[in-house]
Design a protein around this motif. Structure first.
Motif, PDB file in Angstrom:
ATOM      1  N   ASN A 186       0.782  -1.242   0.000  1.00  0.00           N
ATOM      2  CA  ASN A 186       0.000   0.000   0.000  1.00  0.00           C
ATOM      3  C   ASN A 186       0.809   1.284   0.000  1.00  0.00           C
ATOM      4  N   TYR A 187       2.103   1.198   0.249  1.00  0.00           N
ATOM      5  CA  TYR A 187       2.926   2.403   0.288  1.00  0.00           C
ATOM      6  C   TYR A 187       3.862   2.443  -0.909  1.00  0.00           C
ATOM      7  N   ASN A 188       3.292   2.295  -2.111  1.00  0.00           N
ATOM      8  CA  ASN A 188       4.071   2.532  -3.324  1.00  0.00           C
ATOM      9  C   ASN A 188       3.413   3.683  -4.069  1.00  0.00           C
ATOM     10  N   ASP A 189       4.199   4.452  -4.774  1.00  0.00           N
ATOM     11  CA  ASP A 189       3.714   5.717  -5.338  1.00  0.00           C
ATOM     12  C   ASP A 189       2.553   5.551  -6.311  1.00  0.00           C
ATOM     13  N   SER A 190       2.491   4.425  -7.012  1.00  0.00           N
ATOM     14  CA  SER A 190       1.402   4.254  -7.969  1.00  0.00           C
ATOM     15  C   SER A 190       0.055   4.084  -7.285  1.00  0.00           C
ATOM     16  N   ARG A 191       0.062   3.836  -5.980  1.00  0.00           N
ATOM     17  CA  ARG A 191      -1.181   3.697  -5.210  1.00  0.00           C
ATOM     18  C   ARG A 191      -1.484   4.957  -4.386  1.00  0.00           C
ATOM     19  N   MET A 192      -0.502   5.867  -4.284  1.00  0.00           N
ATOM     20  CA  MET A 192      -0.612   6.991  -3.361  1.00  0.00           C
ATOM     21  C   MET A 192      -0.909   8.302  -4.088  1.00  0.00           C
ATOM     22  N   VAL A 193      -1.034   9.357  -3.289  1.00  0.00           N
ATOM     23  CA  VAL A 193      -1.272  10.690  -3.833  1.00  0.00           C
ATOM     24  C   VAL A 193      -0.463  11.705  -3.024  1.00  0.00           C
ATOM     25  N   LEU A 194      -0.073  12.769  -3.689  1.00  0.00           N
ATOM     26  CA  LEU A 194       0.599  13.892  -3.036  1.00  0.00           C
ATOM     27  C   LEU A 194      -0.151  15.160  -3.412  1.00  0.00           C
ATOM     28  N   ALA A 195      -0.618  15.887  -2.423  1.00  0.00           N
ATOM     29  CA  ALA A 195      -1.322  17.157  -2.656  1.00  0.00           C
ATOM     30  C   ALA A 195      -0.539  18.277  -1.986  1.00  0.00           C
ATOM     31  N   ILE A 196      -0.192  19.312  -2.752  1.00  0.00           N
ATOM     32  CA  ILE A 196       0.636  20.416  -2.264  1.00  0.00           C
ATOM     33  C   ILE A 196      -0.088  21.725  -2.526  1.00  0.00           C
ATOM     34  N   VAL A 197      -0.158  22.554  -1.499  1.00  0.00           N
ATOM     35  CA  VAL A 197      -0.674  23.921  -1.635  1.00  0.00           C
ATOM     36  C   VAL A 197       0.463  24.847  -1.252  1.00  0.00           C
ATOM     37  N   THR A 198       0.837  25.764  -2.147  1.00  0.00           N
ATOM     38  CA  THR A 198       2.031  26.565  -1.885  1.00  0.00           C
ATOM     39  C   THR A 198       2.027  27.867  -2.685  1.00  0.00           C
ATOM     40  N   PRO A 199       2.683  28.894  -2.159  1.00  0.00           N
ATOM     41  CA  PRO A 199       2.869  30.112  -2.942  1.00  0.00           C
ATOM     42  C   PRO A 199       4.073  30.024  -3.879  1.00  0.00           C
ATOM     43  N   GLU A 200       4.864  28.967  -3.763  1.00  0.00           N
ATOM     44  CA  GLU A 200       6.086  28.857  -4.563  1.00  0.00           C
ATOM     45  C   GLU A 200       5.789  28.422  -5.998  1.00  0.00           C
ATOM     46  N   ASP A 201       6.722  28.685  -6.863  1.00  0.00           N
ATOM     47  CA  ASP A 201       6.591  28.378  -8.287  1.00  0.00           C
ATOM     48  C   ASP A 201       6.299  26.882  -8.493  1.00  0.00           C
TER      49      ASP A 201
END
Length: 417
Positions: free
Chosen positions: A191-206
């Motif tokens: 269950n901890y491989n990237d093809s099963r996971m998601v990354l959500a980022i909120v940022t003021p950076e480019d």
């Protein structure tokens, strides 16, 4: 990067890393705060899984156990490392997901790198697993001593036969003590491989700079092609117990009344939202009888309600405390039979809910969690907001027509005799 078109003036980009990690970057120029959530759709409900035709049976609570162990690192406690950067890190395990996250008012690279590093590395020893068991058992006992936690858990066991809501997220003392390093490694690898996971980022950076950080940190992550399928037991439609009384160390009796319905919809997210809206029309201050119920003691200020919508059933539950439990049951049953669906109230609630959601878009931490959570559902978060915006009064009428009261479950938690 791909852009998600939306009517909320949000700059939302997505891309998939070579390791298979689906990533959202929500760009908030002019803001100070960044937040990121790295998560897996592996929660307490996922006791059984299938991979390559093989059924894997996990220990109950292994998801929460993994969350504990991932915060260990050779360089020291992960939370302390976040704090040293000026960031606040944490995690939580729900019935459906496990999320690791941070919020930070400074540059994003260091905390984002730490997040991607520690979640993607599982290097604990059998001895450390054994030491952790006592900590988790004590946590479980602490939660069990809370009457409201006990009431919720027993309510699920009253209405459900075998759907995993009947098990506590933390597990049982027996399952915790039986968990081995091998169990944790197997659950992690599935269950901890990237093809099963998601990354959500909120940022003021480019966003392009942030994307480069993510790609650099994940370039050595192994891509897993074979996917895991979650397996759930068949849940009978009938409630397990129509009435039950249990005795606990409580000052005031507590109770719940649940209604179990077949699920006949096409969108879990939409219908759960509509059920909750219908309940608020009928069981909040919007109902002119609400204050009378309070005054006569039929409901208390702890009165609450909620809906669980799963692929085969819907569970609508009311919670309360007090001594007038017969009256409580009477008014809930009566109101459920005579549900109100009012156009003016619908318009009022829709505007309020929608306004609150739009206002929350400026909260980086809240937004990152919601984007990650909805990723594992049928539509992304901004699609969910658009769905709410498009709701009609006819949708509420359709939901109202689905409510039945002939399959209910009453639980009374009384004082120890």
């Amino acid at each position: 990067m791909n852009k998600i078109d939306n009517s909320f003036n949000e700059s939302v980009s997505t891309f998939v890393t070579e390791s298979g990690l689906y990533t959202y970057i929500i760009h908030h120029p002019g803001f100070k705060r960044s937040a990121a959530v790295y998560g897996t759709p592996f929660g307490a409900l996922n006791i059984q899984q299938r991979k390559d035709g093989e059924i894997i049976e996990h220990k109950k609570g292994v998801q929460h156990f993994l969350e504990h162990k991932l915060f260990e690192d050779e360089a020291g406690d992960i939370l302390s490392q976040f704090a040293a950067m000026g960031a606040s890190g944490n995690a939580f395990t729900s019935y459906e997901q496990t999320f690791y996250y941070f919020g930070h008012n400074g540059a994003i690279e260091a905390p984002l790198s730490l997040l991607l590093d520690f979640v993607s590395s599982f290097t604990v020893t059998a001895d450390s697993v054994e030491k952790e068991k006592g900590i988790i058992v004590e946590e479980m006992k602490m939660y069990e001593q809370r009457p409201i936690t006990r009431l919720i858990n027993e309510t699920y066991r009253n209405a459900l036969h075998q759907f995993p809501f009947i098990y506590d997220i933390v597990g049982t003392e027996e399952s915790i003590n039986a968990t081995t390093l091998e169990d944790l490694c197997k659950a992690y690898d599935l269950n901890y491989n990237d093809s099963r996971m998601v990354l959500a980022i909120v940022t003021p950076e480019d966003p392009e700079v942030v994307k480069e950080i993510v790609e650099r940190k994940t370039k050595n992550h192994i891509k897993v092609e074979s996917q895991v399928e979650d397996v759930y037991p068949d849940e009978p439609l009938e409630v397990k117990h129509t009435r039950r009384e249990i005795f606990e160390n409580v000052e005031t009796p507590k109770m719940s009344l649940s209604f179990k319905l077949p699920y006949t919809g096409t969108s879990l997210q939409k219908e759960e939202f509509l059920f909750d809206m219908l309940l608020e029309m009928n069981f909040s201050e919007l109902n002119p009888h609400y204050q009378t119920w309070l005054d006569e003691g039929a409901i208390s200020h702890s009165f609450a309600y909620g809906t669980e919508v799963q692929k085969t059933f819907v569970l609508i539950t009311f919670f309360n405390e007090g001594t007038e439990y017969a009256r409580f049951e009477e008014i809930i049953n009566d109101q459920m039979v005579h549900l109100i669906a009012d156009q003016e109230q619908f318009d009022q609630l829709k505007k309020r809910y929608y306004g609150e959601m739009v206002m929350s878009l400026s909260n980086a931490d809240y937004l990152a969690v919601n984007v990650a959570r909805e990723h594992f559902q049928e539509m992304h978060y901004f699609g969910f907001l658009s769905m709410v915006q498009a709701l009609t009064f006819e949708d509420i009428l359709e939901i109202k027509a689905k409510v039945k009261t002939d399959n209910s479950s009453f639980l009374l938690m009384s004082q120890n005799q």
